[in-house]
Design an enzyme around this catalytic site. Structure first.
Site, PDB file in Angstrom:
ATOM      1  NE  ARG A  57      32.571  32.729  29.527  1.00  0.00           N
ATOM      2  CZ  ARG A  57      32.506  31.673  28.702  1.00  0.00           C
ATOM      3  NH1 ARG A  57      33.518  31.365  27.926  1.00  0.00           N
ATOM      4  NH2 ARG A  57      31.417  30.946  28.639  1.00  0.00           N
ATOM      5  CE1 TYR A 110      51.004  43.708  45.444  1.00  0.00           C
ATOM      6  CE2 TYR A 110      49.967  41.691  44.661  1.00  0.00           C
ATOM      7  CZ  TYR A 110      49.871  42.959  45.195  1.00  0.00           C
ATOM      8  OH  TYR A 110      48.628  43.484  45.470  1.00  0.00           O
ATOM      9  CG  ASP A 183      54.779  42.131  39.032  1.00  0.00           C
ATOM     10  OD1 ASP A 183      54.644  43.222  38.448  1.00  0.00           O
ATOM     11  OD2 ASP A 183      54.063  41.785  40.001  1.00  0.00           O
ATOM     12  CE  LYS A 208      48.794  48.376  42.191  1.00  0.00           C
ATOM     13  NZ  LYS A 208      49.765  47.314  42.423  1.00  0.00           N
TER      14      LYS A 208
HETATM   15  C1  LIG Z   1      49.568  46.026  42.890  1.00  0.00           C
HETATM   16  C2  LIG Z   1      50.511  45.051  42.354  1.00  0.00           C
HETATM   17  C3  LIG Z   1      50.066  43.835  41.844  1.00  0.00           C
HETATM   18  C4  LIG Z   1      48.621  43.392  41.947  1.00  0.00           C
HETATM   19  O1  LIG Z   1      47.712  44.231  41.307  1.00  0.00           O
HETATM   20  P1  LIG Z   1      46.177  44.244  41.775  1.00  0.00           P
HETATM   21  O2  LIG Z   1      45.460  44.852  40.655  1.00  0.00           O
HETATM   22  O3  LIG Z   1      46.142  45.048  43.042  1.00  0.00           O
HETATM   23  O4  LIG Z   1      45.754  42.827  42.021  1.00  0.00           O
HETATM   24  C5  LIG Z   1      50.998  42.975  41.312  1.00  0.00           C
HETATM   25  N1  LIG Z   1      52.297  43.289  41.280  1.00  0.00           N
HETATM   26  C6  LIG Z   1      52.766  44.454  41.750  1.00  0.00           C
HETATM   27  C7  LIG Z   1      54.228  44.734  41.674  1.00  0.00           C
HETATM   28  C8  LIG Z   1      51.895  45.371  42.304  1.00  0.00           C
HETATM   29  O5  LIG Z   1      52.362  46.509  42.813  1.00  0.00           O
END
Ligand SMILES: *Cc1c(COP(=O)(O)O)cnc(C)c1O
Length: 391
Positions: A57, A110, A183, A208
């Protein structure tokens, strides 16, 4: 990498990051270490936690390889992997805040991150406000109190792509002893240099572009110095860890991240420029188009644009016509997420507290790495279906 060269570009870096064939029998990619238990040769080593790894972990060669690659890509001290981008948002926030603190979040944050803020922060005694992402620094300054410990950024904003004046907000935050979290999923380390902009806590959904193939959920919280130690400790105490296959897939995806970003960027610019000329489209929201309201901020602070943007259709167009356009698309899947190899489209679902959107249907497009003419032809046929449904 054989010789660690600090001067190589990020494009080259991602190809070689965290490879260590000499430690793995010459195998190019760091293998997937599946484990909970990590054995020690004797009780004395166990007693004194000798050896590099203690427990699955807490860290394995596989998790370390993916985390180190992301930290070095950002040129920051540490990157903690989390099981999703959303959990990177929660870790980035909870890791630096305590009961009694106040925090500021952009209204264009988000959506799931926003729900985390609204539901969890009140339970732990952290107060917060949402601010207009395009607000003046003076107005933002008036929202900061002695309790404010964090100003959160997301630029461009989710779905609506407002650009923030990042350098001015970072200066204000640091003048007032607040940390800045950002972010950076849209831009990635390639198109926004968070470290050079003095961001304290970088959040990226590796779901992403880093993993890049629509088959992994992972996030990273990247930071330096005392903040990094605090976030790492918070994650460790909470038992946050990511399965080894997902670390592996993410690091594998990262090898081609640069070329995918370039292809995705080129396609988005071509598709957005085409859409902009369609009479049904009343607004484009793509930061790299000069028509975008925050284009000057993008141009000043960013070095590229990614494949995600949105556009607004005339409010007089009924859903039935929009559905005829979208449902018949061959190359654009209808769904959430983005950053993979394939193109997507959906309709923005927006919750805002202090900013308003003009009337119209906001569609969000993500362009993958297909051929751009094929994407435009697909959308052109869609527009024809829409027009036909209107007559
Ligand atoms: C998709 C996304 C997230 C969250 O990611 P997940 O892996 O789907 O939880 C956070 N911030 C932005 C800008 C995103 O596009």
């Amino acid at each position: 990498m054989k010789n660690k060269d600090k001067n190589i570009s990020k494009s080259t870096y991602v190809v070689h990051a965290s490879t260590d064939p000499l430690s793995h029998h010459g195998i190019v990619n760091v293998p997937v270490y599946h484990t909970s238990t990590i054995l020690k040769p004797n009780l004395d080593d166990y007693r004194n936690s000798r050896g590099k790894y203690d427990y699955g972990r807490i860290g394995t060669p596989t998790s370390e390889a993916s985390e180190k690659a992301v930290a070095e890509l950002y040129q920051m001290d540490d990157a903690v992997a989390t099981p999703s981008g959303l959990s990177a948002i929660s870790l980035g926030i909870l890791g630096v805040l305590s009961s009694g603190n106040h925090a500021l979040f952009p209204d264009s944050m988000y959506g799931s991150g926003r729900r985390f803020v609204e539901h969890i922060l009140p339970r732990i005694g952290v107060s917060f406000d949402f601010y207009d992402p395009q607000t003046s620094v003076e107005d933002l300054s008036s929202m900061i109190s002695d309790q404010t410990a964090l100003i959160y950024l997301e630029s461009p904003g989710s779905q609506t792509f407002e650009m923030q004046d990042i350098p001015a907000i970072v200066r204000l935050a640091h003048d007032r002893n607040c940390l800045v979290a950002c972010d950076n999923t849209w831009a990635t380390a390639f198109y926004f240099n968070a470290n050079a902009h003095n961001i304290d806590v970088v959040i990226e959904a590796g779901t992403k572009y880093i993993s890049g193939h629509s088959d992994v959920s992972i996030g990273y919280v990247v930071s330096s110095g005392a903040t990094a130690k605090q976030i790492r400790q918070y994650a460790k105490l909470n038992g946050i860890c990511v399965a080894p296959d997902d670390h592996y897939l993410t690091l594998r995806g990262m090898r081609t991240m640069r070329v995918r970003l370039l292809a995705s960027q080129e396609n988005a610019l071509a598709v957005a420029s085409w859409l902009q000329d369609q009479p049904e489209v009343i607004a484009m929201r793509h930061p790299a188009l000069p028509s975008h309201p925050g284009h000057h901020h993008w141009k000043r602070d960013f070095t590229g644009s990614s494949g995600l943007f949105s556009f607004m259709l005339n409010p007089e167009i009924p859903f039935s016509a929009i559905d005829a356009m979208v449902d018949g698309l061959a190359l654009f899947g209808i769904g959430d997420s983005w950053g993979g190899h394939e193109s997507l489209i959906n309709q923005a679902k927006i919750k805002r507290s202090i900013t308003n959107l003009p009337a119209g249907t906001l569609l969000r497009i993500y362009t993958g790495i297909e051929d751009k003419d094929d994407l435009i032809n697909d959308l052109a046929a869609g527009m024809e279906r829409l027009r036909k449904a209107m007559t």
